[in-house]
Design an enzyme around this catalytic site. Structure first.
Site, PDB file in Angstrom:
ATOM      1  N   ASN A  61       0.844  -1.205   0.000  1.00  0.00           N
ATOM      2  CA  ASN A  61       0.000   0.000   0.000  1.00  0.00           C
ATOM      3  C   ASN A  61       0.871   1.244   0.000  1.00  0.00           C
ATOM      4  OD1 ASN A  61       0.651  -0.772   2.672  1.00  0.00           O
ATOM      5  ND2 ASN A  61      -1.036   0.417   3.526  1.00  0.00           N
ATOM      6  N   GLU A  63       0.499   5.317   0.485  1.00  0.00           N
ATOM      7  CA  GLU A  63      -0.440   6.357   0.941  1.00  0.00           C
ATOM      8  C   GLU A  63       0.020   7.745   0.500  1.00  0.00           C
ATOM      9  OE1 GLU A  63      -0.971   5.626   5.133  1.00  0.00           O
ATOM     10  OE2 GLU A  63      -2.071   3.778   4.723  1.00  0.00           O
ATOM     11  N   CYS A  72      -4.216   0.791  -2.450  1.00  0.00           N
ATOM     12  CA  CYS A  72      -4.036  -0.462  -1.706  1.00  0.00           C
ATOM     13  C   CYS A  72      -2.973  -1.338  -2.393  1.00  0.00           C
ATOM     14  CB  CYS A  72      -5.336  -1.255  -1.678  1.00  0.00           C
ATOM     15  SG  CYS A  72      -6.657  -0.496  -0.729  1.00  0.00           S
ATOM     16  N   GLU A  74      -3.142  -4.477  -3.129  1.00  0.00           N
ATOM     17  CA  GLU A  74      -3.688  -5.388  -4.149  1.00  0.00           C
ATOM     18  C   GLU A  74      -3.757  -4.719  -5.512  1.00  0.00           C
ATOM     19  OE1 GLU A  74      -4.843  -4.709  -1.159  1.00  0.00           O
ATOM     20  OE2 GLU A  74      -6.153  -6.281  -0.364  1.00  0.00           O
ATOM     21  N   CYS A 112     -10.447  -4.611   0.338  1.00  0.00           N
ATOM     22  CA  CYS A 112     -11.550  -3.643   0.349  1.00  0.00           C
ATOM     23  C   CYS A 112     -12.426  -3.849  -0.889  1.00  0.00           C
ATOM     24  CB  CYS A 112     -11.002  -2.218   0.414  1.00  0.00           C
ATOM     25  SG  CYS A 112     -10.357  -1.618  -1.164  1.00  0.00           S
ATOM     26  N   CYS A 115     -10.786  -3.058  -4.279  1.00  0.00           N
ATOM     27  CA  CYS A 115      -9.828  -4.099  -4.709  1.00  0.00           C
ATOM     28  C   CYS A 115     -10.564  -5.351  -5.165  1.00  0.00           C
ATOM     29  CB  CYS A 115      -8.858  -4.427  -3.578  1.00  0.00           C
ATOM     30  SG  CYS A 115      -7.668  -3.105  -3.287  1.00  0.00           S
TER      31      CYS A 115
HETATM   32  N1  THU Z   1      -5.240  -1.463   2.539  1.00  0.00           N
HETATM   33  C1  THU Z   1      -4.691  -2.273   1.592  1.00  0.00           C
HETATM   34  O1  THU Z   1      -3.617  -1.991   1.037  1.00  0.00           O
HETATM   35  N2  THU Z   1      -5.354  -3.401   1.286  1.00  0.00           N
HETATM   36  C2  THU Z   1      -6.495  -3.822   1.878  1.00  0.00           C
HETATM   37  O2  THU Z   1      -6.992  -4.878   1.540  1.00  0.00           O
HETATM   38  C3  THU Z   1      -7.120  -3.019   2.926  1.00  0.00           C
HETATM   39  C4  THU Z   1      -6.489  -1.708   3.198  1.00  0.00           C
HETATM   40  C5  THU Z   1      -4.493  -0.256   2.918  1.00  0.00           C
HETATM   41  C6  THU Z   1      -5.090   1.046   2.491  1.00  0.00           C
HETATM   42  C7  THU Z   1      -4.489   1.984   3.500  1.00  0.00           C
HETATM   43  O3  THU Z   1      -3.182   2.348   3.065  1.00  0.00           O
HETATM   44  C8  THU Z   1      -4.327   1.132   4.762  1.00  0.00           C
HETATM   45  O4  THU Z   1      -4.388  -0.204   4.327  1.00  0.00           O
HETATM   46  C9  THU Z   1      -5.394   1.390   5.804  1.00  0.00           C
HETATM   47  O5  THU Z   1      -6.650   1.298   5.265  1.00  0.00           O
END
Ligand code: THU
Length: 159
Positions: A61, A63, A72, A74, A112, A115
């Site tokens: 991930n 940000e 994310c 994925e 999520c 994704c």
């Molecule tokens: N996140 C992912 O990378 N994958 C997921 O399946 C759920 C959430 C990340 C997004 C964000 O950077 C952090 O986790 C918190 O939500």
């Protein structure tokens, strides 16, 4: 009125029960959490895909101070894999996550909605089941296709 129920098939495997390819993929997803850029959530997610030509890619991930601009793990890795090999089938994806104290999540990390939708499109495009491995220290949940995680998925067929 007609009533229906959706049942989801999955298994939970311990590390020693995973086949070698899946064990490697889970490890790549775990390794990828260390490349996560997550200064805001402090939640490090890693994902790894195996494509049909045997290549394995991983992502994490990423940000951003402007929150919606992040992505994310994925989607990072699915988009990257497709950009490298648009003709290849994505066979399996593994996902892992670590908390801010450095520990891997006990329960499985659950992708999520956005994704899941990208996973659904990948599977639809490939016309082959895309397996999903959700790692947690208590075990890895194995789903044999995306539909198990996203019943009634929206696809090109619906337009
Ligand atoms: N996140 C992912 O990378 N994958 C997921 O399946 C759920 C959430 C990340 C997004 C964000 O950077 C952090 O986790 C918190 O939500």
């Amino acid at each position: 009125m007609e009533k229906f129920k959706v049942c989801i098939d999955y298994v939970v495997l311990q590390d020693e029960e995973l086949n070698e390819q899946d064990r490697i993929l889970v490890q790549r997803a775990k390794d990828a959490t260390y490349n996560s850029y997550s200064p805001y959530s402090h939640f490090s997610v890693g994902a790894a895909v195996r494509i049909a030509n045997g290549e394995v890619y991983s992502g994490s991930n990423q940000e951003n101070a402007a929150f919606p601009s992040g992505l994310c793990a994925e989607r990072c890795v699915l988009f990257y894999a497709h950009a490298q090999y648009p003709e290849e089938v994505v066979e399996t994806i593994a996902i892992a996550a670590r908390h801010s104290d450095g520990r891997f999540a006990e329960g499985p990390i659950s992708p999520c909605g956005a994704c899941r939708q990208v996973l659904a499109e990948t599977e639809y495009r490939n016309k082959k089941p895309l397996r999903i491995l959700l790692y947690g220290t208590r075990g890895t949940l194995v789903f044999e296709n995306v539909e198990s995680l996203l019943p009634f998925m929206f696809t090109d067929d619906d337009m």
